[in-house]
Write a protein that holds these residues in place. Sequence first.
Motif: not given
Length: 541
Positions: A103, A151, A153-154, A158, A196, A294, A298, A319-320, A323, A327
């Motif tokens: 990701f 999420d 990470y996202f 972003t 997530s 995304c 999910m 989630a992993s 994503l 993506s």
Amino acid sequence: MKEKSNRLLSLSAIGLVILFLIAARFLTTAESVRQSFWALVPPIVAITLALITKEVYSSLFLGIVTGGLLYSGYSFEGTLNHVFVDGVISVLSDRWNVGILCFLVTLGAMVQLMNRAGGSAAFGKWAGKHIRTRAGAQIATILLGCLIFIDDYFNCLTVGSVMRSVTDQHRISRAKLAYLIDATAAPVCIIAPISSWAAAVSGFVEGENGMSLFLQTIPFNFYAVFTIAMMLFLVAFRLDYGPMALHERNAVEKEDLFTTEERAGDESLERPLRQKPGEVIDMLVPILSLVLCCVVGMIYTGDFFSGESFIDAFAASNASTGLVLGSFVSLVITLAFYMLRNVLSFNQCMDCLPEGFRQMVPAILILTFAWSLKAMTDSLGAKEYVAAAVKSSATGVLSLLPFLIFLIAVGLAFATGTSWGTFGILIPIVVAVFQGTNHVMLIMSMSACMAGAVCGDHCSPISDTTIMSSAGAECVHLNHVYTQLPYVLTAAAVSALAYLLSGVLAVSGITDNPFVSLFGGLAVLGLVLLGIRGGAGTKAE
């Protein structure tokens, strides 16, 4: 002279660690360190060295080596195997971790595509016409961070890629941008039912409706609310203090967004290749497609398209994987969009892929070491040690329990760099202690665990969200850690007081209404910041 002094301090710190490990060789055995305080020594070594030496890679690696030595009883072969086979290779073989790395790489490629197409520059020009002040740029960053609650990470990557050009125009330091990103990542996700994080928390609850409990914990999640409020207070009061004040002053007065000599990111990659200016749509289409894809990815992993409801699909999502799928589809859409519009040629698009990967290498390396360090603490029995400590303190201090759980969660998440790992350790204990006996204390203690985990994760230099906030803002990682720490500690201190008050009020039978402590804490936070503003704080123009 200063550089020589820093080098001497770093060498002294490393020397003390080596002496400590030599002493530990004669004080411990491979068996005696298991499920004891020694299990927390590797992350303590890594964090201490990182803060002293200001060099994160070697500090993390020395922490990993410390874990390997303790686990193997100082066997050379055993240490090598544990560090690389059970540590680095193992975490890079984990499906979840590989998904997060994929990701990161995909998102890095998309950022490069938007930059090369001129979309980022066009958005910056558009925003410059509509966002006219530093306060407006910060509020826009906060709002965007709150809107991307799917999420963390996202969110980190972003928000950074979208807002970096805007905050640069208004001379907001990269450290301040990294703080705003970090403070709207986990703190927002932990109070968002469709995220997530909600799915993760629900998965740690057995014998109860996890999503129902999660919804009930939201008003008691003081740290998340106070962190969001603190960002707004800082903007409204035009206040910065601690190391952040220096970074902001340099950004405003000297147009130096980094303060330190070290820089993050490669400015050469930001240069658009097109001869004509880009358009805002060249930014909006990739971002909107990324958000939509995304979300779909999910809920797909949660079997939404097999008949599950939207909420249940999110609760059961991976989630992993989601994503990665989302993506990748978004990347394909972006490539097709640019080539069909003749924005970039096929060769130019392909050139962005390795450049995006190269930009993410520092974050990938730090994440790999952070995951390996967590593997060391797990192998030494940190979970079992903390679980036993919490259970032993669960009797006789009922009114203080939310306060104590908050502090324990902060310490554990800070030392291990993981919120979800802290949830996995503490939430099952809390549920086992209060399930079927005291529902109010169950909700309050779960909230304290979640808030403490987010707080510790927020300020830990080895946390993945802290690392990716630095990457998203293209801020030097340790600069981000140093500058946001006073802000995190301020919100944490007020949160601890709120949990102490809530526990006392609930156990004494006065009230179990969370809004009493919530609004009281907000008032205290505002007064504290006003006091700082009138004292040593620095106002940003």
